[in-house]
Structure formats: structure tokens, C-alpha cells
Design a protein around this motif. Sequence first.
Motif, PDB file in Angstrom:
ATOM      1  N   PHE A 189      -4.762   7.766   3.427  1.00 27.11           N
ATOM      2  CA  PHE A 189      -5.840   7.905   4.410  1.00 27.11           C
ATOM      3  C   PHE A 189      -5.238   7.958   5.807  1.00 27.11           C
ATOM      4  CE2 PHE A 189      -5.593   3.561   2.660  1.00 27.11           C
ATOM      5  CZ  PHE A 189      -5.244   2.811   3.768  1.00 27.11           C
ATOM      6  N   PRO A 190      -6.012   8.382   6.808  1.00 26.20           N
ATOM      7  CA  PRO A 190      -5.475   8.505   8.167  1.00 26.20           C
ATOM      8  C   PRO A 190      -5.040   7.154   8.732  1.00 26.20           C
ATOM      9  CG  PRO A 190      -7.583   9.649   7.975  1.00 26.20           C
ATOM     10  CD  PRO A 190      -7.427   8.843   6.734  1.00 26.20           C
ATOM     11  N   ASP A 191      -4.023   7.171   9.592  1.00 27.99           N
ATOM     12  CA  ASP A 191      -3.525   5.908  10.162  1.00 27.99           C
ATOM     13  C   ASP A 191      -4.566   5.255  11.064  1.00 27.99           C
ATOM     14  OD1 ASP A 191      -3.256   7.857  12.177  1.00 27.99           O
ATOM     15  OD2 ASP A 191      -1.443   6.977  13.009  1.00 27.99           O
ATOM     16  N   ILE A 192      -5.389   6.089  11.702  1.00 26.12           N
ATOM     17  CA  ILE A 192      -6.458   5.530  12.536  1.00 26.12           C
ATOM     18  C   ILE A 192      -7.775   5.900  11.894  1.00 26.12           C
ATOM     19  CG2 ILE A 192      -7.529   5.565  14.831  1.00 26.12           C
ATOM     20  CD1 ILE A 192      -4.699   6.413  15.876  1.00 26.12           C
ATOM     21  N   SER A 193      -8.404   4.906  11.275  1.00 25.13           N
ATOM     22  CA  SER A 193      -9.653   5.159  10.560  1.00 25.13           C
ATOM     23  C   SER A 193     -10.339   3.830  10.299  1.00 25.13           C
ATOM     24  CB  SER A 193      -9.369   5.910   9.250  1.00 25.13           C
ATOM     25  OG  SER A 193     -10.573   6.377   8.685  1.00 25.13           O
ATOM     26  N   TYR A 194     -11.234   3.812   9.337  1.00 27.44           N
ATOM     27  CA  TYR A 194     -11.990   2.609   9.019  1.00 27.44           C
ATOM     28  C   TYR A 194     -11.035   1.524   8.503  1.00 27.44           C
ATOM     29  CZ  TYR A 194     -15.994  -0.024   7.128  1.00 27.44           C
ATOM     30  OH  TYR A 194     -16.945  -0.969   6.852  1.00 27.44           O
ATOM     31  N   GLY A 195     -11.085   0.355   9.127  1.00 28.00           N
ATOM     32  CA  GLY A 195     -10.138  -0.711   8.824  1.00 28.00           C
ATOM     33  C   GLY A 195     -10.214  -1.250   7.407  1.00 28.00           C
ATOM     34  N   PHE A 196     -11.317  -0.982   6.745  1.00 29.12           N
ATOM     35  CA  PHE A 196     -11.501  -1.536   5.410  1.00 29.12           C
ATOM     36  C   PHE A 196     -10.635  -0.865   4.346  1.00 29.12           C
ATOM     37  CE2 PHE A 196     -15.402  -4.332   4.732  1.00 29.12           C
ATOM     38  CZ  PHE A 196     -14.750  -5.177   3.849  1.00 29.12           C
ATOM     39  N   TYR A 197     -10.188   0.383   4.585  1.00 32.08           N
ATOM     40  CA  TYR A 197      -9.448   1.081   3.519  1.00 32.08           C
ATOM     41  C   TYR A 197      -8.185   0.326   3.106  1.00 32.08           C
ATOM     42  CZ  TYR A 197     -12.465   4.979   5.056  1.00 32.08           C
ATOM     43  OH  TYR A 197     -13.528   5.760   5.419  1.00 32.08           O
ATOM     44  N   SER A 198      -7.426  -0.131   4.089  1.00 33.48           N
ATOM     45  CA  SER A 198      -6.188  -0.835   3.732  1.00 33.48           C
ATOM     46  C   SER A 198      -6.507  -2.193   3.106  1.00 33.48           C
ATOM     47  CB  SER A 198      -5.294  -1.002   4.962  1.00 33.48           C
ATOM     48  OG  SER A 198      -5.963  -1.733   5.956  1.00 33.48           O
ATOM     49  N   VAL A 199      -7.622  -2.794   3.519  1.00 37.77           N
ATOM     50  CA  VAL A 199      -8.010  -4.081   2.938  1.00 37.77           C
ATOM     51  C   VAL A 199      -8.369  -3.910   1.458  1.00 37.77           C
ATOM     52  CG1 VAL A 199      -9.660  -5.993   3.050  1.00 37.77           C
ATOM     53  CG2 VAL A 199      -8.841  -4.940   5.171  1.00 37.77           C
ATOM     54  N   PHE A 200      -9.154  -2.885   1.149  1.00 42.96           N
ATOM     55  CA  PHE A 200      -9.517  -2.630  -0.261  1.00 42.96           C
ATOM     56  C   PHE A 200      -8.269  -2.328  -1.088  1.00 42.96           C
ATOM     57  CE2 PHE A 200     -13.916  -1.116   1.221  1.00 42.96           C
ATOM     58  CZ  PHE A 200     -14.486  -2.344   0.947  1.00 42.96           C
ATOM     59  N   PRO A 203      -1.067   0.703  -4.153  1.00 41.05           N
ATOM     60  CA  PRO A 203      -0.152   1.215  -3.131  1.00 41.05           C
ATOM     61  C   PRO A 203      -0.862   2.252  -2.261  1.00 41.05           C
ATOM     62  CG  PRO A 203       0.621   1.767  -5.369  1.00 41.05           C
ATOM     63  CD  PRO A 203      -0.706   1.120  -5.514  1.00 41.05           C
ATOM     64  N   TYR A 204      -0.595   2.226  -0.967  1.00 37.44           N
ATOM     65  CA  TYR A 204      -1.250   3.210  -0.103  1.00 37.44           C
ATOM     66  C   TYR A 204      -0.296   3.688   0.969  1.00 37.44           C
ATOM     67  CZ  TYR A 204      -1.845  -0.468   3.436  1.00 37.44           C
ATOM     68  OH  TYR A 204      -1.622  -1.454   4.367  1.00 37.44           O
ATOM     69  N   LYS A 205      -0.627   4.842   1.518  1.00 33.45           N
ATOM     70  CA  LYS A 205       0.172   5.416   2.600  1.00 33.45           C
ATOM     71  C   LYS A 205      -0.796   5.929   3.656  1.00 33.45           C
ATOM     72  CE  LYS A 205       2.530   9.306   2.688  1.00 33.45           C
ATOM     73  NZ  LYS A 205       3.080  10.507   2.093  1.00 33.45           N
ATOM     74  N   THR A 206      -0.437   5.752   4.923  1.00 37.00           N
ATOM     75  CA  THR A 206      -1.296   6.311   5.958  1.00 37.00           C
ATOM     76  C   THR A 206      -0.655   7.582   6.500  1.00 37.00           C
ATOM     77  OG1 THR A 206      -0.273   4.938   7.657  1.00 37.00           O
ATOM     78  CG2 THR A 206      -2.266   4.077   6.628  1.00 37.00           C
ATOM     79  N   ILE A 207      -1.515   8.522   6.875  1.00 37.40           N
ATOM     80  CA  ILE A 207      -1.057   9.794   7.421  1.00 37.40           C
ATOM     81  C   ILE A 207      -1.506   9.847   8.880  1.00 37.40           C
ATOM     82  CG2 ILE A 207      -1.323  12.309   7.268  1.00 37.40           C
ATOM     83  CD1 ILE A 207      -1.640  11.988   4.242  1.00 37.40           C
ATOM     84  N   PRO A 208      -0.544   9.983   9.806  1.00 40.13           N
ATOM     85  CA  PRO A 208      -0.914   9.923  11.227  1.00 40.13           C
ATOM     86  C   PRO A 208      -1.889  11.033  11.623  1.00 40.13           C
ATOM     87  CG  PRO A 208       1.474   9.791  10.952  1.00 40.13           C
ATOM     88  CD  PRO A 208       0.914  10.149   9.609  1.00 40.13           C
ATOM     89  N   LEU A 209      -2.861  10.675  12.426  1.00 41.05           N
ATOM     90  CA  LEU A 209      -3.704  11.689  13.064  1.00 41.05           C
ATOM     91  C   LEU A 209      -2.825  12.488  14.013  1.00 41.05           C
ATOM     92  CD1 LEU A 209      -6.887   9.625  14.128  1.00 41.05           C
ATOM     93  CD2 LEU A 209      -6.585  11.018  12.068  1.00 41.05           C
ATOM     94  N   LYS A 210      -3.283  13.688  14.358  1.00 47.11           N
ATOM     95  CA  LYS A 210      -2.569  14.487  15.362  1.00 47.11           C
ATOM     96  C   LYS A 210      -2.662  13.778  16.726  1.00 47.11           C
ATOM     97  CE  LYS A 210      -1.344  17.029  12.404  1.00 47.11           C
ATOM     98  NZ  LYS A 210       0.048  16.993  12.034  1.00 47.11           N
ATOM     99  N   ARG A 270      -4.363  19.979   6.530  1.00 44.12           N
ATOM    100  CA  ARG A 270      -3.140  20.445   5.863  1.00 44.12           C
ATOM    101  C   ARG A 270      -2.222  19.290   5.468  1.00 44.12           C
ATOM    102  NH1 ARG A 270      -2.259  24.875  10.504  1.00 44.12           N
ATOM    103  NH2 ARG A 270      -2.904  22.971  11.594  1.00 44.12           N
ATOM    104  N   ASP A 271      -2.363  18.160   6.174  1.00 44.76           N
ATOM    105  CA  ASP A 271      -1.564  16.977   5.835  1.00 44.76           C
ATOM    106  C   ASP A 271      -1.961  16.371   4.483  1.00 44.76           C
ATOM    107  OD1 ASP A 271      -0.285  17.239   8.250  1.00 44.76           O
ATOM    108  OD2 ASP A 271      -1.524  15.742   9.283  1.00 44.76           O
ATOM    109  N   TYR A 272      -3.118  16.804   3.950  1.00 40.02           N
ATOM    110  CA  TYR A 272      -3.640  16.200   2.713  1.00 40.02           C
ATOM    111  C   TYR A 272      -3.550  17.148   1.526  1.00 40.02           C
ATOM    112  CZ  TYR A 272      -5.190  12.651   5.916  1.00 40.02           C
ATOM    113  OH  TYR A 272      -5.193  11.664   6.863  1.00 40.02           O
TER     114      TYR A 272
END
Length: 355
Positions: A105-116, A123-130, A138-140
Motif C-alpha cells: 500500500f502507499p507509504d502515505i495513506s490510511y494509518g490502519f493498513y499497517s496496523v491490520f 508481511p507488508y511493503k509500502t510504495i512511496p507516493l510521487k 504503474r508502481d502497482y
Amino acid sequence: MSKFFSAKYAKLVPYVPGEQPKDAQYVKLNTNESPFSPPNSVLEAVKTEGGRLQLYSDPESALLTQKTAEVLGVQPSQVLMTNGSDEALNFAFMAFCDENHPIVFPDISYGFYSVFAKLNGIPYKTIPLKDDFSVDYRDYLGVKANVVIANPNAPTGLAISRSEVEEILKSNPENVVIIDEAYVDFGGESCVALIDKYENLLVTQTFSKSRSLAGARLGMAIGNEKLIADLNTIKYSTNPYNVNRMTAAAGFSVLCETEWFETCVRTIKENRESTKTRLQELGFTVLDSKTNFLFAKSDKVSGETLYKELKARGVLVRHFSGERIKDYVRITIGTAEQMQIFLTKTEEILKEKKV
Ligand SMILES: *Cc1c(COP(=O)(O)O)cnc(C)c1O
């Protein structure tokens, strides 16, 4: 932490909800609630249902599910009603993600994603917003992981198009793509119409923002029958009565209030655009919002100072300390009167800072 707390949660950092202060009457523009109370028909429905609270709620929320499906133009078997869309998201993380099925998911987004993800050992990875804070679809493409994207995104307010989401769906046929449409009614392009076309698409929506029911806790997941059946397996393994009687009644009657709903959404959009214009005149950089909030930074005062000075003057907005967004504040759009107070106080603060 007690000595009894499970080691598997030792590193869990819970989600931090926006302030809900009890010490003063604030102009509350910090948690993206609607400034409008629900219509009278909703209050009546809740009251009637209150007289039946000795009985469990319908575990299928059949009437509400049917009404929701009708409004969305899908089948009831393609909808699951949940205790806020937060619950729909958690069910989806539980159902579709594990050690072998990570999520991005995007690095800057809803804070709950990393909590869930952490809660469920995923395991999760964040993808930086532009740099302009946009999501680049295209990053996804072909990420070989499940995907969750808030569209429009929070706290930026920016949206991607339905056709961009389709590219993500097409390139990840073996993974579930979750589109969190908490703010879609304020200007985003919904992907609900795509659920028959893509078996890997799950959409979540909420009654908390555009339908004035944040305190009732009601949301939903929309996807093909099989995805919804999987979510039901999780639901019936945790809390079959996840939507209580009064909330189900409130949800049903609020969906009948089409005109009220359209007026609320139109008013919020108008107030958003006029507030944006005014902020730009005051030297703010304001992102292009498709939501019921603005994400803005001043060239004269830091995000943290603006937040604190506004709070001291009785106006609450949200400030995030993350490195890339710490210059910004997120301002929920309220009534015209509330926005006027916010703007007046902001001008006052800017004048003081000039010296
Ligand atoms: C508000 C919000 C939600 C969930 O809200 P609920 O009140 O649990 O329905 C989900 N996603 C985003 C991005 C939100 O801002």
C-alpha cells in the motif's frame, strides 16, 4: 504490558484515532466526520429499534444488505455489512493475506493498513507516493502481492481513475486488490461497477463520512460472491452480530434519504472549493481534494504551529508528524459557518506570525 500479553502482539503499535476532546467545544475539523446530523427519519428508526434491544440483531442484516445492494446496483450476495469499514478491511486482511500473501500500500495513506498487517502477522511493503503525493498506478502493476489503496487517498485527498485501478487489477490476477472508497461520494470514481468483471476486486465503503453515521459504526465490503463468502467465514468466526439493531435501522433509513444525501454532498463540495480558494489566496499550497477534507500547507507557518495555534483558538484540525507531510494540516470540511471561523482564525495566526 502485563506478563500475560501474547508475545505475538508485543510489537504492535495500535492505530491512533483523531482527538475526540471532552474539555471544550471545538469547531471540530479533525476526523472527517459530517457536520450534518442524520435526518429525523433516522432518529425515529433508531428509537423504534431501541424497543427491541432484548433481541439479537439479524446476523445477515438482510434488509439493510438488500437496500445497500439496490443503491449500489449490485446483488445482495455481493455485499457484506460490517461494523464500520474498518471491520471490512480487517476481515479482508484476515481472509486474503498471510505469510505467503503479503500486501502492499502507499507509504502515505490510511494509518490502519499497517496496523491490520501487524495485528494479523502479515508481511507488508509500502510504495512511496510521487513527490506531488499522487499514487502512480504503474508502481502497482504485477507486484505479486495483495494491494490496498484508499481512493481517494487520505490524508492527501487525491484520487486515481477507474481505468488506472483496472490496470492494477489486470496485472495482479492472482492477488486481491482492495479499493477503500471511504471518500468516494465526494468526487472519486467508484470501482463498484467493476466487481463482475474482476474476480480479484474488493471495494470497501462507509456510512461514516458522506452519510453522517460515524458514531453508528457501519460500513461494507463489495465484491464477487466468492470473496464475500470468504469474508462471511471470518465474520461468523469472530462476531456474527457485527451490525447491531439500531445501526442497521439507521443505515436502512439513511439510504432512503436520497435528497438529503445529495444536498449534504453538494454542500460539502461547495464549502471545500470556497475554502480552498481562500487558503490559496492566503499563500497556502492546497492539494486537489476529491474528499471532505483539504490537505494544505502554509508558506508562513509550520503544520504543527498552525495546528496548535488553531487549537488554542478553538478550532481542531489534524496534523501528522510523518517526515514528508509534517508541513501540512488536514482540514475536514464542515458547514459554511465552521469554515468561516477556521479561515478567520487562520488569518489571525498568519498576521501574528508576520510581525
Ligand atoms: C474513515 C476511513 C475509513 C473507515 O471508517 P469507518 O468509520 O470504520 O467506516 C476507512 N478508510 C479510510 C481511508 C478512512 O478515512
